[in-house]
Write a protein that holds these residues in place. Structure first.
Motif, PDB file in Angstrom:
ATOM      1  N   ILE A   4       0.870  -1.181   0.000  1.00  0.00           N
ATOM      2  CA  ILE A   4       0.000   0.000   0.000  1.00  0.00           C
ATOM      3  C   ILE A   4       0.907   1.232   0.000  1.00  0.00           C
ATOM      4  O   ILE A   4       1.700   1.427   0.930  1.00  0.00           O
ATOM      5  N   GLY A   5       0.813   2.057  -1.039  1.00  0.00           N
ATOM      6  CA  GLY A   5       1.563   3.298  -1.108  1.00  0.00           C
ATOM      7  C   GLY A   5       0.698   4.459  -0.675  1.00  0.00           C
ATOM      8  O   GLY A   5      -0.441   4.599  -1.134  1.00  0.00           O
ATOM      9  N   LEU A   6       1.215   5.301   0.224  1.00  0.00           N
ATOM     10  CA  LEU A   6       0.473   6.439   0.758  1.00  0.00           C
ATOM     11  C   LEU A   6       1.202   7.732   0.422  1.00  0.00           C
ATOM     12  O   LEU A   6       2.412   7.833   0.607  1.00  0.00           O
ATOM     13  N   TYR A  12      -1.528  19.343  -0.167  1.00  0.00           N
ATOM     14  CA  TYR A  12      -2.037  18.901   1.141  1.00  0.00           C
ATOM     15  C   TYR A  12      -3.569  18.931   1.228  1.00  0.00           C
ATOM     16  O   TYR A  12      -4.159  19.385   2.202  1.00  0.00           O
ATOM     17  N   ASP A  13      -4.230  18.382   0.219  1.00  0.00           N
ATOM     18  CA  ASP A  13      -5.683  18.347   0.247  1.00  0.00           C
ATOM     19  C   ASP A  13      -6.232  16.967   0.591  1.00  0.00           C
ATOM     20  O   ASP A  13      -7.350  16.850   1.099  1.00  0.00           O
ATOM     21  N   ALA A  14      -5.462  15.907   0.318  1.00  0.00           N
ATOM     22  CA  ALA A  14      -5.970  14.559   0.545  1.00  0.00           C
ATOM     23  C   ALA A  14      -4.819  13.576   0.618  1.00  0.00           C
ATOM     24  O   ALA A  14      -3.693  13.865   0.194  1.00  0.00           O
ATOM     25  N   ILE A  15      -5.109  12.396   1.155  1.00  0.00           N
ATOM     26  CA  ILE A  15      -4.157  11.290   1.193  1.00  0.00           C
ATOM     27  C   ILE A  15      -4.549  10.310   0.099  1.00  0.00           C
ATOM     28  O   ILE A  15      -5.679   9.813   0.075  1.00  0.00           O
ATOM     29  N   ASP A  16      -3.632  10.045  -0.813  1.00  0.00           N
ATOM     30  CA  ASP A  16      -3.847   9.038  -1.846  1.00  0.00           C
ATOM     31  C   ASP A  16      -3.273   7.714  -1.374  1.00  0.00           C
ATOM     32  O   ASP A  16      -2.116   7.646  -0.936  1.00  0.00           O
ATOM     33  N   SER A  39      -8.493  10.049   0.286  1.00  0.00           N
ATOM     34  CA  SER A  39      -9.183  10.426   1.516  1.00  0.00           C
ATOM     35  C   SER A  39      -8.866  11.873   1.853  1.00  0.00           C
ATOM     36  O   SER A  39      -7.731  12.184   2.256  1.00  0.00           O
ATOM     37  N   PRO A  40      -9.818  12.780   1.686  1.00  0.00           N
ATOM     38  CA  PRO A  40      -9.543  14.185   1.994  1.00  0.00           C
ATOM     39  C   PRO A  40      -9.198  14.379   3.470  1.00  0.00           C
ATOM     40  O   PRO A  40      -9.739  13.698   4.345  1.00  0.00           O
ATOM     41  N   ALA A  73      -4.481  10.011  10.368  1.00  0.00           N
ATOM     42  CA  ALA A  73      -5.218  10.094   9.102  1.00  0.00           C
ATOM     43  C   ALA A  73      -4.645   9.128   8.077  1.00  0.00           C
ATOM     44  O   ALA A  73      -5.387   8.464   7.335  1.00  0.00           O
ATOM     45  N   PHE A  74      -3.319   9.024   8.011  1.00  0.00           N
ATOM     46  CA  PHE A  74      -2.683   8.063   7.111  1.00  0.00           C
ATOM     47  C   PHE A  74      -3.033   6.631   7.523  1.00  0.00           C
ATOM     48  O   PHE A  74      -3.230   5.756   6.670  1.00  0.00           O
TER      49      PHE A  74
END
Length: 395
Positions: A4-6, A12-16, A39-40, A73-74
């Motif tokens: 899983i790549g984060l 800085y609007d969302a985590i892909d 995920s915003p 959040a991550f």
């Protein structure tokens, strides 16, 4: 191995979160993309992050709170990706974290800071985490960026001509892969950084970006302001080089506008769009690029892409989607690859791209709930294929 790549970029609007199955087969790194979730950040976290970023002042308390909140959040994004994309399984999480400061003086990077404590991810998922990718390259004398350059080189080498990989995030960066010379990579300047900051300010926070390039399409370029912005010394430096919002922020733009008459909002956004187009195209031309393969959030701005295609002229502009890799997920997939290489004890940088003295094994490993996954001894890969591409070649 399922990884899983984060990734959360300079916007800085969302985590892909991207899931991929990875393996090395006879010197080829084969990647099977499994999908992307975005995920915003919560409005509260995004506001706290924005308030702490340069040129604002901050405190160690703020840094600690952000490191924790971003890590949590991550962790939530990783857990969701494992459940929805990974079939409930993952062998490794590779987290870029959130860049909050990139310390550059006179072209040399002295340090870089990404927040998002990996222990929260390991605890929430039970999966080991590779994080802190950039610092090792900086310690080896490199820029710590663009780290995606290794993936670009492995993927694009041999396409013919001089392909250029372009990422249009908050900051734009390119990787140039010439047929005979060493590859080179660098940040070209702002892509969405100044645009987003201006739109948010001009609309009093109602809009965070220029959706579909609508404001730029209505506006006209303010030539005097564009000339002032293009005089920024950073653009004249040769790569490898890197930059960030430490330089390109709202007060920087305000200083450039000093003494000018009031510029209509749409004209200001059109001018900043033109700045991105010009600086990217100049970088491509300066290294003899024969095609540009773009990814990142900026590819969703049709006006930016149309203007860039026109500025590039006969050099074709396409997106990574055409090569089988979703443009919105490319950087998250890239960090999945970097984490995979780290776990296998393989270097993951190209010194000619980052300016480091040598290639390095990147990052730090935070164990999950059990032992680290066993990995076979393998030689460093010399190319990368996306699984669909590999299948097409066989057919």
């Amino acid at each position: 191995m399922r990884v899983i790549g984060l990734m959360s970029g300079t916007s800085y609007d969302a985590i892909d979160a991207a899931a991929a199955d990875l393996r090395i087969d006879n010197g080829t790194l084969v990647m099977q993309p499994l999908g992307l979730l975005s995920s915003p950040y919560s409005p509260e976290l995004r506001e706290a992050l924005a308030a702490a970023l340069p040129p604002a002042a901050t405190t160690m308390e703020d840094v600690c709170r952000l490191d924790t909140a971003i890590g949590q959040a991550f962790a939530a994004a990783a857990r969701q990706a494992i459940e929805q994309l990974g079939g409930g399984e993952a062998d490794l999480i590779a987290s870029h974290g959130q860049t909050v400061y990139h310390w550059v003086e006179d072209g040399q990077v002295h340090g870089t800071l990404q927040l998002g404590q990996p222990a929260w991810m390991a605890e929430a998922t039970g999966v080991p985490v590779v994080s802190g990718f950039r610092t090792r390259d900086v310690a080896a004398g490199g820029q710590g960026a663009p780290l995606v350059s290794l993936i670009d080189v492995l993927w694009l080498r041999g396409r013919g001509g001089t392909p250029v990989a372009l990422n249009l995030g908050g900051i734009a960066n390119v990787t140039v892969v010439p047929p005979e010379a060493e590859p080179i990579a660098f940040d070209t300047g702002p892509a969405n950084a100044l645009l987003d900051a201006a739109v948010c300010d001009l609309t009093a926070g109602q809009f965070a970006f220029d959706a579909d390039g609508a404001m730029a399409a209505r506006g006209h370029v303010h030539e005097e302001l564009l000339t002032r912005l293009l005089a920024e010394p950073y653009y004249a430096r040769r790569g490898p080089k890197s930059t960030g919002k430490e330089l390109f922020h709202l007060p920087y733009l305000a200083a450039a506008m000093n003494g000018l008459d009031v510029i209509p909002a749409d004209d200001l956004v059109a001018t900043l769009t033109a700045l991105t187009v010009r600086t990217v195209a100049d970088a491509v031309r300066s290294y003899g690029g024969t095609e540009v393969i773009a990814s990142g959030g900026g590819t969703r701005n049709p006006v930016l892409m149309q203007l860039l295609a026109a500025e590039l002229g006969e050099v074709p502009l396409r997106t990574t989607d055409e090569l089988g890799l979703p443009s919105a997920a490319k950087e998250a997939y890239a960090f999945a690859v970097l984490g995979y290489l780290t776990l296998h004890g393989l270097t993951a940088t190209v010194p000619s791209c980052t300016g480091a003295r040598h290639a390095s094994i990147l990052g730090s490993i935070t164990p999950g709930l059990g032992p680290l996954p066993s990995t076979p001894l393998v030689a460093p890969p010399n190319r990368l294929v996306v699984a669909q591409e590999a299948q097409a070649r066989r057919n």
